[in-house]
Scaffold this motif. Structure first.
Motif, PDB file in Angstrom:
ATOM      1  N   THR A   9       0.853  -1.176   0.094  1.00 42.61           N
ATOM      2  CA  THR A   9      -0.073   0.011  -0.115  1.00 42.61           C
ATOM      3  C   THR A   9       0.914   1.263   0.057  1.00 42.61           C
ATOM      4  O   THR A   9       1.845   1.187   0.705  1.00 42.61           O
ATOM      5  N   ALA A  10       0.733   1.961  -0.666  1.00 43.34           N
ATOM      6  CA  ALA A  10       1.428   3.367  -0.985  1.00 43.34           C
ATOM      7  C   ALA A  10       0.634   4.563  -0.702  1.00 43.34           C
ATOM      8  O   ALA A  10      -0.538   4.599  -0.935  1.00 43.34           O
ATOM      9  N   VAL A  11       1.573   5.680  -0.201  1.00 41.09           N
ATOM     10  CA  VAL A  11       0.970   7.167  -0.159  1.00 41.09           C
ATOM     11  C   VAL A  11       1.992   7.825  -1.076  1.00 41.09           C
ATOM     12  O   VAL A  11       3.134   7.704  -1.055  1.00 41.09           O
ATOM     13  N   LEU A  12       1.405   8.817  -1.928  1.00 43.45           N
ATOM     14  CA  LEU A  12       2.137   9.407  -2.820  1.00 43.45           C
ATOM     15  C   LEU A  12       2.152  10.739  -2.665  1.00 43.45           C
ATOM     16  O   LEU A  12       1.112  11.307  -2.258  1.00 43.45           O
ATOM     17  N   GLY A  41       2.790  -2.634  -8.817  1.00 44.87           N
ATOM     18  CA  GLY A  41       1.774  -3.381  -8.049  1.00 44.87           C
ATOM     19  C   GLY A  41       1.164  -2.767  -6.871  1.00 44.87           C
ATOM     20  O   GLY A  41       0.890  -3.459  -5.886  1.00 44.87           O
ATOM     21  N   TRP A  42       1.334  -1.466  -6.769  1.00 44.65           N
ATOM     22  CA  TRP A  42       1.061  -1.094  -5.196  1.00 44.65           C
ATOM     23  C   TRP A  42      -0.251  -0.431  -5.385  1.00 44.65           C
ATOM     24  O   TRP A  42      -0.788   0.143  -6.469  1.00 44.65           O
ATOM     25  N   ASN A  75       2.993   1.176   3.478  1.00 41.77           N
ATOM     26  CA  ASN A  75       4.327   0.593   3.589  1.00 41.77           C
ATOM     27  C   ASN A  75       5.400   0.950   2.596  1.00 41.77           C
ATOM     28  O   ASN A  75       6.517   0.483   2.407  1.00 41.77           O
ATOM     29  N   VAL A  76       4.717   1.998   1.725  1.00 40.63           N
ATOM     30  CA  VAL A  76       5.315   2.573   0.542  1.00 40.63           C
ATOM     31  C   VAL A  76       5.098   4.069   0.654  1.00 40.63           C
ATOM     32  O   VAL A  76       4.053   4.643   0.757  1.00 40.63           O
ATOM     33  N   LEU A  77       6.472   4.943   0.802  1.00 42.38           N
ATOM     34  CA  LEU A  77       6.266   6.430   0.443  1.00 42.38           C
ATOM     35  C   LEU A  77       6.965   6.515  -0.770  1.00 42.38           C
ATOM     36  O   LEU A  77       8.108   6.442  -1.077  1.00 42.38           O
ATOM     37  N   ALA A  78       6.078   7.289  -1.724  1.00 42.15           N
ATOM     38  CA  ALA A  78       6.614   7.317  -3.045  1.00 42.15           C
ATOM     39  C   ALA A  78       6.698   8.974  -3.325  1.00 42.15           C
ATOM     40  O   ALA A  78       5.565   9.622  -3.245  1.00 42.15           O
ATOM     41  N   VAL A  79       8.053   9.715  -3.959  1.00 41.85           N
ATOM     42  CA  VAL A  79       7.766  11.135  -4.051  1.00 41.85           C
ATOM     43  C   VAL A  79       8.326  11.304  -5.647  1.00 41.85           C
ATOM     44  O   VAL A  79       9.119  10.342  -5.883  1.00 41.85           O
ATOM     45  N   ALA A 106       9.069  -1.194   5.206  1.00 45.41           N
ATOM     46  CA  ALA A 106       8.650  -0.025   4.745  1.00 45.41           C
ATOM     47  C   ALA A 106       9.767   0.269   3.338  1.00 45.41           C
ATOM     48  O   ALA A 106      10.828  -0.119   3.434  1.00 45.41           O
ATOM     49  N   LEU A 107       9.338   1.011   2.649  1.00 43.28           N
ATOM     50  CA  LEU A 107       9.825   1.554   1.338  1.00 43.28           C
ATOM     51  C   LEU A 107       9.743   2.824   1.102  1.00 43.28           C
ATOM     52  O   LEU A 107       8.578   3.345   0.841  1.00 43.28           O
ATOM     53  N   PHE A 108      11.088   3.590   0.560  1.00 45.22           N
ATOM     54  CA  PHE A 108      10.931   5.027   0.278  1.00 45.22           C
ATOM     55  C   PHE A 108      11.284   4.936  -0.917  1.00 45.22           C
ATOM     56  O   PHE A 108      12.385   4.471  -1.311  1.00 45.22           O
ATOM     57  N   VAL A 109      10.426   5.501  -2.169  1.00 43.72           N
ATOM     58  CA  VAL A 109      11.217   5.798  -3.806  1.00 43.72           C
ATOM     59  C   VAL A 109      11.130   7.235  -4.214  1.00 43.72           C
ATOM     60  O   VAL A 109       9.965   7.588  -3.898  1.00 43.72           O
TER      61      VAL A 109
END
Length: 545
Positions: A9-12, A41-42, A75-79, A106-109
């Motif tokens: 699951t991601a927050v953009l 696939g998020w 569990n994903v933070l994408a910027v 957790a993942l940061f991209v």
């Protein structure tokens, strides 16, 4: 059968510095991040935007995005880019790494350079990019400050643009009549308020009284929502008008912006030419007038006040120190003195069975080095009633007079003051390491030449007294309850009052000219006793009056 891994699951998080269509707009950032989420696939839980905020400020939306990662809601933070996440430097990296360290899944991209926290070199690259971003913020700030300083130093009318922010009180931002951008024009409503308050202060009204008047008139304060709405032509009903403070009034009515001048914040320098640091090691700054090459202030906008009124205001409102006097105990304070030693009488309160006794007393009775041998004491109410009766009987019919000071050459006087300040700046610059002595010497000679010219001009102060149409008795009744105003009013006909000491057997004897001696103002020609104006009594101890 192999179990399927749950989808991430991601927050953009999308951010730009200003809300305008630019190369990497919010729309383009969100589209690129959604494409990345679909490819990875998020499941996108939320898209958070920060629009038009500075990169060096704490952003509530950025903190919320990081909190979603910390709490496990995502569990994903994408910027889009790492510098879009924050330009606050290594502190921001430390916060991010702390969350990633406590949440192994957790993942940061960062999309543009494919910077991912599951890369072994992520921590190194993130630290480097944060340091670069932090330096860029400093460089950008320096460039902006240099550009502002260069623009403010221009004197041509067509180049005098308003650089933004809240317009100074007394002005409003309008389209620049000489070209692009905005300029400042006198706000007639605020200008009327400024001139009215200035006249009150110059006439002797206290700062606290003028502050109360501004609140009573519901004048919006400089930073209030009501002011912004009024200047924009929107309704102000229900909007906060703010509350005026004495400090605000003093600083505003002393501000050179009322003369159409501009200030800017400058770093204070030490004797070696380096930045002067405060207790925390940060450079100290102060607001300084924008000046020309000769060091004299540049007038950029139409003045709200004339130079004569402004000069009188500056004299009325000191830069520091107490403007409003301490709460007075009686309107005879600073007028009543001891006939025995010449000391000033002070009001003292003593609690007694029948209530509080308020009396004027001479402190000389407790002075071990120079005691008063005839220290006076008198009830405040008795003395006030006696002086009021005499004042109204012998001086109440006199006309009220207003004393006005007029400067024949106010502009020259104001410029002389500016030259004095500019000269001090040049002399300080001489002491700095690496000073350009040739340039500074030429500037100093220019200032000295201009000063000699202005001092050769006739500039005198004219004192004018004019009647208001009311008698002193009329004014006295209107001032009921205002102790300071009543004292100033009495001083128009009374210079001093000397109170003598009496024995206990004569304590309740009616007051008369022997017990209470009044020194009348000789300009009023009052002779209540038919004996001519007499000199004040000589103190028995030899102390000066």
């Amino acid at each position: 059968m192999t179990a399927r891994m749950p989808r991430r699951t991601a927050v953009l998080y999308c951010r730009i510095s200003r809300a305008k269509d630019e190369s990497v707009s919010l729309v383009r950032q969100e589209r690129a991040l959604r494409e990345l989420a679909e490819a990875e696939g998020w499941d996108v839980l939320e898209v958070i935007h920060d629009d038009g905020l500075s990169g060096t400020r704490d952003r509530a939306n950025a903190s919320r995005a990081l909190e979603m990662l910390r709490s496990g809601a995502a569990n994903v933070l994408a910027v889009w880019a790492f510098d879009r996440w924050s330009r606050q430097g290594l502190r921001a990296v430390a916060d991010l790494l702390d969350v990633l360290g406590t949440k192994p899944g957790a993942l940061f991209v960062a999309r543009d350079k494919n910077l991912r926290s599951d890369d072994p070199l992520f921590q190194v690259w993130a630290s480097i990019l944060a340091s670069i971003a932090e330096m860029e913020v400093g460089h950008t700030r320096a460039r902006v400050q240099a550009a502002r300083a260069e623009h403010l130093s221009r004197t041509a009318p067509e180049e005098q643009r308003f650089l933004g922010g809240v317009p100074p009180f007394g002005y409003r931002a309008v389209p620049n009549p000489h070209g692009a951008g905005r300029a400042l024009s006198v706000d007639e409503y605020e200008a009327h308020v400024i001139r009215s308050a200035a006249q009150r202060l110059v006439d002797g009204e206290y700062l606290a009284s003028v502050t109360r008047w501004l609140d009573a008139e519901e004048v919006p304060t400089p930073q209030s929502p009501a002011r912004r709405a009024r200047q924009a032509g929107r309704p102000t009903a229900g909007l906060d008008r703010g509350s005026w403070r004495m400090t605000t009034v003093r600083n505003l009515w002393r501000s050179e912006t009322l003369l159409g001048r501009t200030t800017r914040r400058e770093t204070l320098l030490n004797e070696h030419g380096g930045a002067l640091l405060d207790a925390k090691g940060k450079p100290r700054t102060a607001r300084r007038l924008v000046v020309d090459d000769a060091g004299l202030p540049i007038t950029r906008w139409a003045p709200v006040l004339d130079a004569d009124t402004f000069a009188r205001l500056k004299a009325r409102l000191p830069d520091t120190g107490r403007v409003q006097p301490r709460r007075m105990a009686s309107w005879l304070s600073d007028i009543a003195f001891c006939q025995g030693c010449g000391r000033k009488l002070y009001v003292q309160n003593r609690k007694r069975a029948r209530g509080t006794d308020r009396s004027f007393r001479c402190n000389g009775r407790v002075d071990a080095l120079d005691p008063c041998t005839a220290a006076a004491t008198i009830n405040v109410g008795r003395l006030e009633a006696y002086i009021e009766d005499l004042f109204l009987s012998y001086g109440g019919h006199f006309p009220e007079m207003i004393r006005e000071e007029h400067l024949d050459a106010p502009d020259a006087a104001l410029e002389l003051q500016d030259i004095e300040h500019a000269t001090q700046d040049v002399l300080r610059a001489f002491r700095a390491d690496g000073a350009d002595y040739v340039t500074l010497s030429a500037r100093l000679e220019t200032l000295k030449a201009r000063k000699r010219h202005l001092e050769s001009l006739p500039a005198t102060v004219r004192i004018i007294e004019r009647p208001t149409g009311r008698s002193l008795a009329d004014v006295w009744r209107d001032l009921d309850g205002d102790l300071a105003a009543r004292r100033d009013h009495v001083r128009q006909v009374v210079q001093r009052i000397y109170v003598g000491r009496v024995g206990a057997e004569n304590w309740h004897r009616p007051l008369d000219g022997e017990r209470v001696h009044i020194v009348w103002n000789p300009d009023r020609e009052i002779d209540p006793y038919g004996e001519g104006l007499v000199a004040p009594p000589v103190p028995s101890t030899g102390r000066g009056v």
